[in-house]
Design an enzyme around this catalytic site. Structure first.
Site, PDB file in Angstrom:
ATOM      1  N   ASP A  80     -70.472-107.883 -38.194  1.00  0.00           N
ATOM      2  CA  ASP A  80     -69.012-107.908 -38.222  1.00  0.00           C
ATOM      3  C   ASP A  80     -68.429-106.690 -37.516  1.00  0.00           C
ATOM      4  OD1 ASP A  80     -70.104-106.406 -40.415  1.00  0.00           O
ATOM      5  OD2 ASP A  80     -68.106-106.312 -41.325  1.00  0.00           O
ATOM      6  N   GLU A 142     -70.204-105.642 -43.441  1.00  0.00           N
ATOM      7  CA  GLU A 142     -70.484-104.216 -43.622  1.00  0.00           C
ATOM      8  C   GLU A 142     -69.192-103.421 -43.602  1.00  0.00           C
ATOM      9  OE1 GLU A 142     -71.173-100.039 -42.437  1.00  0.00           O
ATOM     10  OE2 GLU A 142     -70.068-101.573 -41.329  1.00  0.00           O
TER      11      GLU A 142
END
Length: 390
Positions: A80, A142
């Site tokens: 991400d 994350e």
């Protein structure tokens, strides 16, 4: 002339960045691409989805030549990226562009270049006669609290893979970083009782309660700074804590019935984050008791939103020496930011953070990575393949 990355690596970076994996959106198109690449090479992968099913972690093991799937090294990265909303970019943030020896786009630095180098080396890894396996661990979310990696690390443990080390490829300028602080994010909701501001005794002021809690946080911050404990490997060598967001009240002539604050603390290894959370919780409970003496309807809700464990890998751990041998730059410093490395470390897997790019360029408009950093990462992964080959 500085070393330049290979064309296939640049193609992989372009491919991965083309998937808009901003944390609020799905990462499945990117994960599906990785699965397709692995399938073509005969490598099985397993997915660990989130509760909604719109995101997934990927875990894949490239076994040793004799079929061994346990031991070996984990290469870990998150898929991400942070949003580009409101940022002024000089070029399309999801179309990489080279300018003056730097590659610009969202995720070039944090951290799709590392993942792309691995993707570009898949054929080399699978063709090598490995004497121990290489595990790929790619996570989601994350950037919003290392949420996906919790289940990813659990899957590694449950599978009994028992890797002897893990390399998390967050941007460290290819320095071998063996420590960072824990990151803990907490929301506190103060529920008072509304009343006309001319009748203060009939209300319970939620903003006042939040201000009292803020004072407590500030007092702890002063104590950490003055009394420690200290770890000089950090730029700020002690645990820090700050209230960073607060909102409450509806009108200037109304006793506020609601106020919410968000605070964080980042602890060094000598401070126990669990014990600190309970210290904050106890203060919230104390304030709640004071409020309820005014009106039993008042209350305080204390919610831990995210906990990223700290990393404190010993200097003599094998993964530290291995990463330096592969071309990582040895460093006594510990990172100012949190990563998923602490989750691996807490699971008993010796872990370092070592990846291309400078964290100073992450999250910013015109995020970039220097091309020579990508080339250095390529050499690092090539050296790993050689080191783990029979």
């Amino acid at each position: 002339m500085p070393a330049q990355p290979h064309a296939n690596t640049m193609a992989e970076i372009t491919k991965l960045i083309g998937f808009d994996t901003t944390s609020r959106d799905s990462n499945l198109p990117l994960i599906d691409y990785v699965v397709e690449r692995l399938d073509a090479l005969g490598v099985e992968s397993s997915l660990v989805h989130n509760a909604e099913g719109n995101k997934a972690n990927l875990l894949a093991t490239i076994p040793a030549a004799d079929g061994t799937r346990t031991g070996g090294i984990v290469l870990s990265g998150h898929t991400d990226v942070v949003p580009v909303d409101g940022q002024d970019w000089s070029s399309d943030p999801f179309t990489p562009e080279v300018r003056d020896g730097k590659l610009y786009a969202r995720g070039t630095c944090d951290m799709k270049s590392f993942v792309a180098v691995i993707m570009a080396k898949l054929e080399s890894i699978t063709a090598a006669k490995l004497k121990e396996p290489i595990h790929l661990a790619f996570s989601y979310d994350e950037e919003v609290g290392c949420l996906g990696a919790v289940d990813l690390v659990a899957a590694i443990t449950e599978a009994g893979l028992a890797p002897r080390g893990c390399i998390v490829g967050e941007p460290t300028s290819m320095r071998v970083v063996r420590g960072h602080k824990s990151v803990n994010v907490i929301r506190v909701d103060f529920h008072g009782v509304a009343a006309h501001s001319s009748l203060t005794t009939q209300g319970v002021n939620a903003i006042s309660a939040a201000a009292e809690f803020t004072g407590f946080v500030d007092s702890l911050a002063r104590g950490f700074k003055q009394d420690g404990p200290f770890d000089e490997a950090f730029i700020v060598p002690y645990t820090t804590t700050t209230v960073n967001k607060i909102s409450g009240g509806i009108a200037v002539n109304t006793i506020p019935a609601g106020c919410t604050l968000h605070f964080e603390f980042r602890s060094i290894g000598a401070d126990d984050p669990g014990a600190l959370i309970e210290r904050y919780r106890a203060e919230a409970k104390r304030i709640e008791g004071e409020q309820q003496l005014q009106n039993p309807a008042a209350r305080v809700d204390f919610t831990v939103l995210a906990q990223t464990p700290g990393l404190d890998t010993p200097e003599d751990a094998g993964i530290v020496a291995l990463s330096a041998k592969l071309g990582g730059t040895p460093s006594p410093d510990k990172a100012t930011y949190g990563t998923e490395a602490g989750l691996f470390f807490n699971a008993g897997i010796p872990t370092v953070v070592c990846g291309p790019g400078d964290i100073a360029q992450a999250h910013a408009p015109d995020e970039y990575i220097e091309l020579e950093q990508i080339a250095a990462c390529e050499a690092f992964i090539e050296n790993l393949i050689t080191e783990l080959s029979a």
